[in-house]
Design a protein around this motif. Structure first.
Motif, PDB file in Angstrom:
ATOM      1  N   VAL A 133      14.613  29.702 -17.420  1.00 51.97           N
ATOM      2  CA  VAL A 133      14.696  29.381 -15.993  1.00 51.97           C
ATOM      3  C   VAL A 133      16.152  29.493 -15.569  1.00 51.97           C
ATOM      4  N   ASP A 134      16.377  30.155 -14.453  1.00 46.48           N
ATOM      5  CA  ASP A 134      17.737  30.281 -13.944  1.00 46.48           C
ATOM      6  C   ASP A 134      18.284  28.916 -13.567  1.00 46.48           C
ATOM      7  N   MET A 135      19.558  28.725 -13.802  1.00 44.67           N
ATOM      8  CA  MET A 135      20.217  27.459 -13.503  1.00 44.67           C
ATOM      9  C   MET A 135      20.110  27.116 -12.013  1.00 44.67           C
ATOM     10  N   GLU A 136      20.082  28.125 -11.168  1.00 42.27           N
ATOM     11  CA  GLU A 136      19.976  27.878  -9.728  1.00 42.27           C
ATOM     12  C   GLU A 136      18.685  27.145  -9.378  1.00 42.27           C
ATOM     13  N   TRP A 137      17.585  27.508 -10.051  1.00 39.74           N
ATOM     14  CA  TRP A 137      16.311  26.842  -9.800  1.00 39.74           C
ATOM     15  C   TRP A 137      16.351  25.390 -10.261  1.00 39.74           C
ATOM     16  N   ILE A 138      16.970  25.155 -11.392  1.00 41.04           N
ATOM     17  CA  ILE A 138      17.080  23.790 -11.908  1.00 41.04           C
ATOM     18  C   ILE A 138      17.891  22.928 -10.952  1.00 41.04           C
ATOM     19  N   VAL A 139      18.995  23.468 -10.463  1.00 43.48           N
ATOM     20  CA  VAL A 139      19.830  22.730  -9.509  1.00 43.48           C
ATOM     21  C   VAL A 139      19.058  22.479  -8.218  1.00 43.48           C
ATOM     22  N   LEU A 140      18.369  23.480  -7.711  1.00 44.68           N
ATOM     23  CA  LEU A 140      17.602  23.335  -6.471  1.00 44.68           C
ATOM     24  C   LEU A 140      16.521  22.260  -6.616  1.00 44.68           C
ATOM     25  N   ILE A 141      15.776  22.300  -7.690  1.00 49.53           N
ATOM     26  CA  ILE A 141      14.720  21.309  -7.914  1.00 49.53           C
ATOM     27  C   ILE A 141      15.323  19.919  -8.069  1.00 49.53           C
ATOM     28  N   VAL A 148      18.108  18.786  -6.761  1.00 49.89           N
ATOM     29  CA  VAL A 148      18.562  18.324  -5.439  1.00 49.89           C
ATOM     30  C   VAL A 148      17.372  17.892  -4.586  1.00 49.89           C
ATOM     31  N   LEU A 149      16.295  18.677  -4.602  1.00 50.44           N
ATOM     32  CA  LEU A 149      15.112  18.319  -3.824  1.00 50.44           C
ATOM     33  C   LEU A 149      14.502  16.997  -4.293  1.00 50.44           C
ATOM     34  N   VAL A 150      14.423  16.805  -5.593  1.00 49.99           N
ATOM     35  CA  VAL A 150      13.883  15.555  -6.133  1.00 49.99           C
ATOM     36  C   VAL A 150      14.795  14.387  -5.760  1.00 49.99           C
ATOM     37  N   ALA A 151      16.094  14.586  -5.860  1.00 42.86           N
ATOM     38  CA  ALA A 151      17.036  13.526  -5.487  1.00 42.86           C
ATOM     39  C   ALA A 151      16.908  13.172  -4.008  1.00 42.86           C
ATOM     40  N   GLU A 191       0.795  -1.198   0.000  1.00 43.84           N
ATOM     41  CA  GLU A 191       0.000   0.000   0.000  1.00 43.84           C
ATOM     42  C   GLU A 191       0.840   1.266   0.000  1.00 43.84           C
ATOM     43  N   GLU A 192       2.098   1.141   0.366  1.00 42.55           N
ATOM     44  CA  GLU A 192       2.970   2.312   0.372  1.00 42.55           C
ATOM     45  C   GLU A 192       4.415   1.868   0.187  1.00 42.55           C
ATOM     46  N   PHE A 193       5.266   2.812  -0.098  1.00 45.57           N
ATOM     47  CA  PHE A 193       6.683   2.527  -0.234  1.00 45.57           C
ATOM     48  C   PHE A 193       7.474   3.726   0.256  1.00 45.57           C
ATOM     49  N   GLU A 194       8.738   3.522   0.461  1.00 46.61           N
ATOM     50  CA  GLU A 194       9.591   4.558   1.039  1.00 46.61           C
ATOM     51  C   GLU A 194      10.254   5.394  -0.051  1.00 46.61           C
ATOM     52  N   GLY A 195      10.147   6.705   0.077  1.00 47.92           N
ATOM     53  CA  GLY A 195      10.772   7.613  -0.883  1.00 47.92           C
ATOM     54  C   GLY A 195       9.938   7.780  -2.143  1.00 47.92           C
ATOM     55  N   LEU A 196      10.282   8.792  -2.900  1.00 49.81           N
ATOM     56  CA  LEU A 196       9.591   9.068  -4.160  1.00 49.81           C
ATOM     57  C   LEU A 196      10.019   8.053  -5.210  1.00 49.81           C
ATOM     58  N   ALA A 197       9.073   7.523  -5.924  1.00 49.25           N
ATOM     59  CA  ALA A 197       9.379   6.554  -6.982  1.00 49.25           C
ATOM     60  C   ALA A 197      10.145   7.234  -8.115  1.00 49.25           C
ATOM     61  N   THR A 198      11.064   6.510  -8.685  1.00 48.63           N
ATOM     62  CA  THR A 198      11.880   7.042  -9.781  1.00 48.63           C
ATOM     63  C   THR A 198      11.032   7.533 -10.954  1.00 48.63           C
ATOM     64  N   PRO A 199      10.002   6.786 -11.390  1.00 48.79           N
ATOM     65  CA  PRO A 199       9.181   7.305 -12.496  1.00 48.79           C
ATOM     66  C   PRO A 199       8.514   8.646 -12.168  1.00 48.79           C
ATOM     67  N   ALA A 200       8.068   8.819 -10.932  1.00 50.55           N
ATOM     68  CA  ALA A 200       7.438  10.085 -10.552  1.00 50.55           C
ATOM     69  C   ALA A 200       8.447  11.226 -10.612  1.00 50.55           C
ATOM     70  N   SER A 201       9.666  10.979 -10.156  1.00 46.13           N
ATOM     71  CA  SER A 201      10.682  12.037 -10.211  1.00 46.13           C
ATOM     72  C   SER A 201      11.057  12.355 -11.660  1.00 46.13           C
ATOM     73  N   ALA A 202      11.129  11.341 -12.496  1.00 51.09           N
ATOM     74  CA  ALA A 202      11.444  11.570 -13.911  1.00 51.09           C
ATOM     75  C   ALA A 202      10.327  12.352 -14.597  1.00 51.09           C
ATOM     76  N   ILE A 203       9.083  11.996 -14.301  1.00 51.55           N
ATOM     77  CA  ILE A 203       7.950  12.718 -14.894  1.00 51.55           C
ATOM     78  C   ILE A 203       7.951  14.175 -14.451  1.00 51.55           C
ATOM     79  N   LEU A 204       8.266  14.414 -13.191  1.00 50.30           N
ATOM     80  CA  LEU A 204       8.326  15.787 -12.687  1.00 50.30           C
ATOM     81  C   LEU A 204       9.374  16.596 -13.450  1.00 50.30           C
ATOM     82  N   CYS A 205      10.570  16.071 -13.548  1.00 45.25           N
ATOM     83  CA  CYS A 205      11.656  16.786 -14.234  1.00 45.25           C
ATOM     84  C   CYS A 205      11.354  16.984 -15.722  1.00 45.25           C
ATOM     85  N   LEU A 206      10.864  15.947 -16.381  1.00 46.04           N
ATOM     86  CA  LEU A 206      10.563  16.051 -17.810  1.00 46.04           C
ATOM     87  C   LEU A 206       9.407  17.003 -18.089  1.00 46.04           C
ATOM     88  N   SER A 207       8.404  16.984 -17.236  1.00 40.58           N
ATOM     89  CA  SER A 207       7.258  17.872 -17.474  1.00 40.58           C
ATOM     90  C   SER A 207       7.654  19.334 -17.297  1.00 40.58           C
TER      91      SER A 207
END
Length: 106
Positions: free
Chosen positions: A29-37, A39-42, A1-17
């Motif tokens: 988009v400033d490079m700083e925002w891309i790096v911050l996002i 790192v947060l996704v990782a 019913e649940e798992f630990e951490g964000l699933a890799t497909p969800a993180s990939a979809i977030l970044c690609l979208s």
């Protein structure tokens, strides 16, 4: 019913979208925002937060309120926001899972 951490497909979809939105609408988009996002996704990939899954053991409402509600909100968001809905849905998924995890710990 649940798992630990964000699933890799969800993180990939977030970044690609987010990349698709920037490309589609010629957003700069400033490079700083891309790096911050990134790192947060990782960090979410290896976080102890328990994320709810979409595995249904039954179709009953009582057992799946969160899943059905999330699906309904996602469909509504996609119909209203189109491409912008995808990262918003992933962020909502992370937020709901985090709040649920914190509430369960208490």
């Amino acid at each position: 019913e649940e798992f630990e951490g964000l699933a890799t497909p969800a993180s990939a979809i977030l970044c690609l979208s987010m990349s698709a939105i920037c490309e589609r609408y010629d957003l700069i988009v400033d490079m700083e925002w891309i790096v911050l996002i990134s790192v947060l996704v990782a960090m979410m990939l290896v976080s102890p937060v328990r994320m709810f899954s979409f595995k249904f053991k039954s179709w009953r409402w009582i057992d799946n309120k969160l899943r059905y509600s999330f699906i309904a909100i996602s469909i509504l968001a996609i119909s209203l926001l189109k491409l912008y809905a995808i990262p918003a849905i992933i962020v909502l998924y992370i937020a709901l899972s985090t709040v649920r995890w914190i509430a369960q710990k208490r």
